[in-house]
Design a protein around this motif. Sequence first.
Motif, PDB file in Angstrom:
ATOM      1  N   SER A  23     -58.728  16.346  19.338  1.00 49.20           N
ATOM      2  CA  SER A  23     -59.409  15.776  18.185  1.00 49.20           C
ATOM      3  C   SER A  23     -59.430  14.254  18.266  1.00 49.20           C
ATOM      4  O   SER A  23     -60.463  13.622  18.029  1.00 49.20           O
ATOM      5  N   SER A  24     -58.306  13.667  18.629  1.00 54.35           N
ATOM      6  CA  SER A  24     -58.241  12.206  18.778  1.00 54.35           C
ATOM      7  C   SER A  24     -59.199  11.727  19.860  1.00 54.35           C
ATOM      8  O   SER A  24     -59.869  10.694  19.708  1.00 54.35           O
ATOM      9  N   LYS A  25     -59.270  12.483  20.939  1.00 49.97           N
ATOM     10  CA  LYS A  25     -60.168  12.125  22.043  1.00 49.97           C
ATOM     11  C   LYS A  25     -61.621  12.158  21.570  1.00 49.97           C
ATOM     12  O   LYS A  25     -62.412  11.270  21.905  1.00 49.97           O
ATOM     13  N   CYS A  26     -61.972  13.151  20.787  1.00 51.38           N
ATOM     14  CA  CYS A  26     -63.340  13.247  20.277  1.00 51.38           C
ATOM     15  C   CYS A  26     -63.658  12.091  19.332  1.00 51.38           C
ATOM     16  O   CYS A  26     -64.789  11.584  19.333  1.00 51.38           O
ATOM     17  N   LEU A  27     -62.685  11.665  18.550  1.00 56.58           N
ATOM     18  CA  LEU A  27     -62.919  10.538  17.654  1.00 56.58           C
ATOM     19  C   LEU A  27     -63.159   9.252  18.449  1.00 56.58           C
ATOM     20  O   LEU A  27     -63.987   8.419  18.058  1.00 56.58           O
ATOM     21  N   LYS A  28     -62.455   9.112  19.556  1.00 53.70           N
ATOM     22  CA  LYS A  28     -62.682   7.947  20.415  1.00 53.70           C
ATOM     23  C   LYS A  28     -64.085   7.999  21.021  1.00 53.70           C
ATOM     24  O   LYS A  28     -64.771   6.984  21.117  1.00 53.70           O
ATOM     25  N   GLU A  29     -64.505   9.192  21.432  1.00 56.23           N
ATOM     26  CA  GLU A  29     -65.852   9.355  21.978  1.00 56.23           C
ATOM     27  C   GLU A  29     -66.905   9.020  20.921  1.00 56.23           C
ATOM     28  O   GLU A  29     -67.914   8.383  21.230  1.00 56.23           O
ATOM     29  N   GLU A  30     -66.641   9.424  19.685  1.00 57.74           N
ATOM     30  CA  GLU A  30     -67.572   9.119  18.593  1.00 57.74           C
ATOM     31  C   GLU A  30     -67.700   7.608  18.413  1.00 57.74           C
ATOM     32  O   GLU A  30     -68.810   7.073  18.261  1.00 57.74           O
ATOM     33  N   LYS A  31     -66.578   6.927  18.452  1.00 56.43           N
ATOM     34  CA  LYS A  31     -66.590   5.472  18.290  1.00 56.43           C
ATOM     35  C   LYS A  31     -67.380   4.807  19.421  1.00 56.43           C
ATOM     36  O   LYS A  31     -68.170   3.885  19.187  1.00 56.43           O
ATOM     37  N   ALA A  32     -67.195   5.303  20.647  1.00 59.02           N
ATOM     38  CA  ALA A  32     -67.923   4.762  21.793  1.00 59.02           C
ATOM     39  C   ALA A  32     -69.423   4.998  21.645  1.00 59.02           C
ATOM     40  O   ALA A  32     -70.242   4.116  21.955  1.00 59.02           O
ATOM     41  N   ILE A  51     -80.437   9.590  20.601  1.00 62.65           N
ATOM     42  CA  ILE A  51     -79.622  10.455  21.473  1.00 62.65           C
ATOM     43  C   ILE A  51     -78.137  10.158  21.283  1.00 62.65           C
ATOM     44  O   ILE A  51     -77.316  11.077  21.147  1.00 62.65           O
ATOM     45  N   HIS A  52     -77.794   8.880  21.232  1.00 64.33           N
ATOM     46  CA  HIS A  52     -76.389   8.517  21.039  1.00 64.33           C
ATOM     47  C   HIS A  52     -75.898   8.909  19.649  1.00 64.33           C
ATOM     48  O   HIS A  52     -74.729   9.283  19.481  1.00 64.33           O
ATOM     49  N   ALA A  53     -76.786   8.849  18.665  1.00 60.85           N
ATOM     50  CA  ALA A  53     -76.408   9.279  17.316  1.00 60.85           C
ATOM     51  C   ALA A  53     -76.108  10.778  17.294  1.00 60.85           C
ATOM     52  O   ALA A  53     -75.137  11.220  16.654  1.00 60.85           O
ATOM     53  N   GLN A  54     -76.913  11.560  18.007  1.00 58.48           N
ATOM     54  CA  GLN A  54     -76.654  12.998  18.086  1.00 58.48           C
ATOM     55  C   GLN A  54     -75.318  13.268  18.769  1.00 58.48           C
ATOM     56  O   GLN A  54     -74.559  14.148  18.352  1.00 58.48           O
ATOM     57  N   ASN A  55     -75.038  12.503  19.817  1.00 57.73           N
ATOM     58  CA  ASN A  55     -73.764  12.657  20.515  1.00 57.73           C
ATOM     59  C   ASN A  55     -72.599  12.297  19.608  1.00 57.73           C
ATOM     60  O   ASN A  55     -71.545  12.947  19.635  1.00 57.73           O
ATOM     61  N   ALA A  56     -72.765  11.244  18.797  1.00 58.73           N
ATOM     62  CA  ALA A  56     -71.699  10.828  17.877  1.00 58.73           C
ATOM     63  C   ALA A  56     -71.438  11.911  16.831  1.00 58.73           C
ATOM     64  O   ALA A  56     -70.286  12.221  16.514  1.00 58.73           O
ATOM     65  N   ILE A  57     -72.508  12.495  16.331  1.00 53.49           N
ATOM     66  CA  ILE A  57     -72.364  13.566  15.336  1.00 53.49           C
ATOM     67  C   ILE A  57     -71.672  14.772  15.961  1.00 53.49           C
ATOM     68  O   ILE A  57     -70.774  15.387  15.358  1.00 53.49           O
ATOM     69  N   ARG A  58     -72.056  15.099  17.193  1.00 55.85           N
ATOM     70  CA  ARG A  58     -71.436  16.231  17.889  1.00 55.85           C
ATOM     71  C   ARG A  58     -69.948  15.975  18.113  1.00 55.85           C
ATOM     72  O   ARG A  58     -69.113  16.869  17.902  1.00 55.85           O
ATOM     73  N   ALA A  59     -69.589  14.753  18.496  1.00 52.76           N
ATOM     74  CA  ALA A  59     -68.180  14.419  18.737  1.00 52.76           C
ATOM     75  C   ALA A  59     -67.382  14.516  17.435  1.00 52.76           C
ATOM     76  O   ALA A  59     -66.249  15.015  17.424  1.00 52.76           O
ATOM     77  N   GLN A  64     -63.429  17.530  14.042  1.00 54.35           N
ATOM     78  CA  GLN A  64     -63.071  18.272  12.830  1.00 54.35           C
ATOM     79  C   GLN A  64     -62.715  19.719  13.154  1.00 54.35           C
ATOM     80  O   GLN A  64     -61.766  20.276  12.594  1.00 54.35           O
ATOM     81  N   ASN A  65     -63.460  20.329  14.065  1.00 53.15           N
ATOM     82  CA  ASN A  65     -63.166  21.712  14.445  1.00 53.15           C
ATOM     83  C   ASN A  65     -61.812  21.824  15.142  1.00 53.15           C
ATOM     84  O   ASN A  65     -61.062  22.773  14.897  1.00 53.15           O
ATOM     85  N   TYR A  66     -61.500  20.848  16.014  1.00 57.38           N
ATOM     86  CA  TYR A  66     -60.198  20.855  16.671  1.00 57.38           C
ATOM     87  C   TYR A  66     -59.071  20.709  15.652  1.00 57.38           C
ATOM     88  O   TYR A  66     -58.042  21.386  15.748  1.00 57.38           O
ATOM     89  N   LEU A  67     -59.257  19.839  14.667  1.00 61.61           N
ATOM     90  CA  LEU A  67     -58.224  19.673  13.637  1.00 61.61           C
ATOM     91  C   LEU A  67     -58.052  20.952  12.824  1.00 61.61           C
ATOM     92  O   LEU A  67     -56.926  21.346  12.505  1.00 61.61           O
ATOM     93  N   ARG A  68     -59.164  21.589  12.498  1.00 58.41           N
ATOM     94  CA  ARG A  68     -59.103  22.824  11.728  1.00 58.41           C
ATOM     95  C   ARG A  68     -58.372  23.910  12.515  1.00 58.41           C
ATOM     96  O   ARG A  68     -57.494  24.612  11.987  1.00 58.41           O
ATOM     97  N   LEU A  69     -58.696  24.025  13.786  1.00 57.56           N
ATOM     98  CA  LEU A  69     -58.047  25.020  14.640  1.00 57.56           C
ATOM     99  C   LEU A  69     -56.563  24.708  14.811  1.00 57.56           C
ATOM    100  O   LEU A  69     -55.718  25.608  14.772  1.00 57.56           O
ATOM    101  N   SER A  70     -56.242  23.424  14.980  1.00 58.46           N
ATOM    102  CA  SER A  70     -54.844  23.009  15.101  1.00 58.46           C
ATOM    103  C   SER A  70     -54.052  23.395  13.858  1.00 58.46           C
ATOM    104  O   SER A  70     -52.931  23.894  13.951  1.00 58.46           O
ATOM    105  N   SER A  71     -54.651  23.190  12.701  1.00 55.98           N
ATOM    106  CA  SER A  71     -53.991  23.534  11.445  1.00 55.98           C
ATOM    107  C   SER A  71     -53.734  25.036  11.342  1.00 55.98           C
ATOM    108  O   SER A  71     -52.656  25.469  10.928  1.00 55.98           O
ATOM    109  N   ARG A  72     -54.710  25.827  11.733  1.00 57.32           N
ATOM    110  CA  ARG A  72     -54.546  27.286  11.676  1.00 57.32           C
ATOM    111  C   ARG A  72     -53.465  27.768  12.640  1.00 57.32           C
ATOM    112  O   ARG A  72     -52.652  28.629  12.296  1.00 57.32           O
TER     113      ARG A  72
END
Length: 96
Positions: A23-32, A51-59, A64-72
């Motif tokens: 999840s942290s890695k994805c947040l860094k990718e979003e920032k990039a 294109i970069h905006a779509q990538n940011a949204i995907r990241a 969020q999905n990784y955090l949700r899965l981690s919590s479960r």
Amino acid sequence: MSKGLDNQLFQLKFTAKQMGRLSSKCLKEEKAEKEKIKKCLEKDNHDGARIHAQNAIRAKTNAQNYLRLSSRIDAVASRLESAIKTRTLNEPEPEP
């Protein structure tokens, strides 16, 4: 049997931690990707920015999905840990 449950508990906790790291890695990718959006807009490259905006949204969604899965997974590990403790408390002591 307790060794197997302890191993499962360890694996669950480890997996939950891995999901948090991903999840942290994805947040860094979003920032990039957001930085790339700014650069594209400065160069008046709207298609590239889109294109970069779509990538940011995907990241962000992946994070969020990784955090949700981690919590479960963490919740399951907690339940397993309490079951292991309950089981060890209820086991009769071996007679000498």
